[in-house]
Design an enzyme around this catalytic site. Structure first.
Site, PDB file in Angstrom:
ATOM      1  N   CYS A  13       0.829  -1.208   0.000  1.00 46.01           N
ATOM      2  CA  CYS A  13       0.000   0.000   0.000  1.00 46.01           C
ATOM      3  C   CYS A  13       0.865   1.261   0.000  1.00 46.01           C
ATOM      4  O   CYS A  13       1.619   1.504   0.950  1.00 46.01           O
ATOM      5  CB  CYS A  13      -0.919   0.003   1.212  1.00 46.01           C
ATOM      6  N   LYS A  40      -8.945 -10.334   6.016  1.00 51.71           N
ATOM      7  CA  LYS A  40      -8.854  -9.328   7.069  1.00 51.71           C
ATOM      8  C   LYS A  40      -9.257  -9.913   8.425  1.00 51.71           C
ATOM      9  O   LYS A  40     -10.326 -10.502   8.553  1.00 51.71           O
ATOM     10  CB  LYS A  40      -9.768  -8.137   6.743  1.00 51.71           C
ATOM     11  N   GLU A  65      -7.070   6.980   7.028  1.00 47.08           N
ATOM     12  CA  GLU A  65      -6.770   7.861   5.900  1.00 47.08           C
ATOM     13  C   GLU A  65      -5.375   8.479   6.087  1.00 47.08           C
ATOM     14  O   GLU A  65      -5.092   9.170   7.057  1.00 47.08           O
ATOM     15  CB  GLU A  65      -7.811   8.969   5.701  1.00 47.08           C
ATOM     16  N   SER A  66      -4.505   8.213   5.104  1.00 48.81           N
ATOM     17  CA  SER A  66      -3.092   8.584   5.237  1.00 48.81           C
ATOM     18  C   SER A  66      -2.883  10.083   5.403  1.00 48.81           C
ATOM     19  O   SER A  66      -2.034  10.510   6.205  1.00 48.81           O
ATOM     20  CB  SER A  66      -2.304   8.075   4.024  1.00 48.81           C
TER      21      SER A  66
END
Length: 220
Positions: A13, A40, A65-66
């Protein structure tokens, strides 16, 4: 898990890389927990509302959220990676969004169903990099001598091309000397190097081969 910061990640990712780079640049110790997004674990679904990585646990509290993770880390610790001036800070945020748009174009490139679409997506990426070239000043980083959150956002973008360039010459950076110099500076950054595992290139190559796309056909 005794660390204040726990980064829940997936090895491929690019958004995880942003968070890892930011944590390292700010000298924040953290624990990294890799998960399989195809399988997951239940605990992950409880802390990630969107079932995506990255997720940062801060004293057990989840942030996802990055961009939000990086902003939080910059706001709550010293040695800021964002500019102090509000206008420049807003401009940097806009270029971070541009990095995300570029990642979307990269996805379109490696998923292209045929050669025509592949070439169109390659041209789309070249256009983005040409736009970016015009924004760069004397480096080594995006805005000069200081590493910023924009650099943390673009380092994972450029990493894809280390593998793409082994497949074929698409001329992504031809005639873009500032981009090439910036890319090299980011490659040399310790935080960028440690943001992925040693098997990242092999994992990315395997991922691309499995796409059954025009790019994967060139890899056969």
């Amino acid at each position: 898990m005794n660390n204040k910061y726990i980064l829940i990640s997936h090895k491929l990712c690019p958004y995880v890389q942003r968070a890892a780079i930011t944590l390292t640049e700010k000298g924040l110790g953290f624990e990294r927990v890799d998960i399989d997004l195809a399988n997951k674990p239940d605990w992950f679904l409880q802390v990630s509302p969107l079932a995506k990585t990255p997720v940062l646990l801060v004293d057990g509290q989840a942030i996802f959220e990055s961009a939000v993770i990086c902003e939080y880390l910059d706001e709550t610790t010293s040695s800021h990676l964002h500019p102090e001036a509000a206008l420049e800070r807003a401009q940097h945020r806009a270029w971070i969004e541009f990095a995300s748009a570029t990642l979307n174009s990269i996805g379109g490139f490696y998923n292209a169903a045929d050669e025509l679409i592949l070439n169109a997506k390659a041209a789309e990426l070249k256009t983005k990099f040409t736009q970016l070239e015009k924004q760069l000043i004397d480096g080594p980083y995006f805005s000069g001598k200081n590493f910023s959150l924009v650099d943390a956002a673009f380092a994972p973008v450029f990493r894809y091309f280390d593998v793409f360039e082994q497949i074929a010459d698409f001329g992504f950076f031809t005639g873009l000397p500032k981009i090439q110099a910036w890319r090299q500076a980011l490659q040399a950054q310790a935080s960028v190097q440690t943001a992925v595992s040693e098997d990242y290139p092999a994992l990315l190559s395997a991922f691309l081969r499995a796409r059954h796309s025009a790019l994967s056909a060139l890899m056969q």
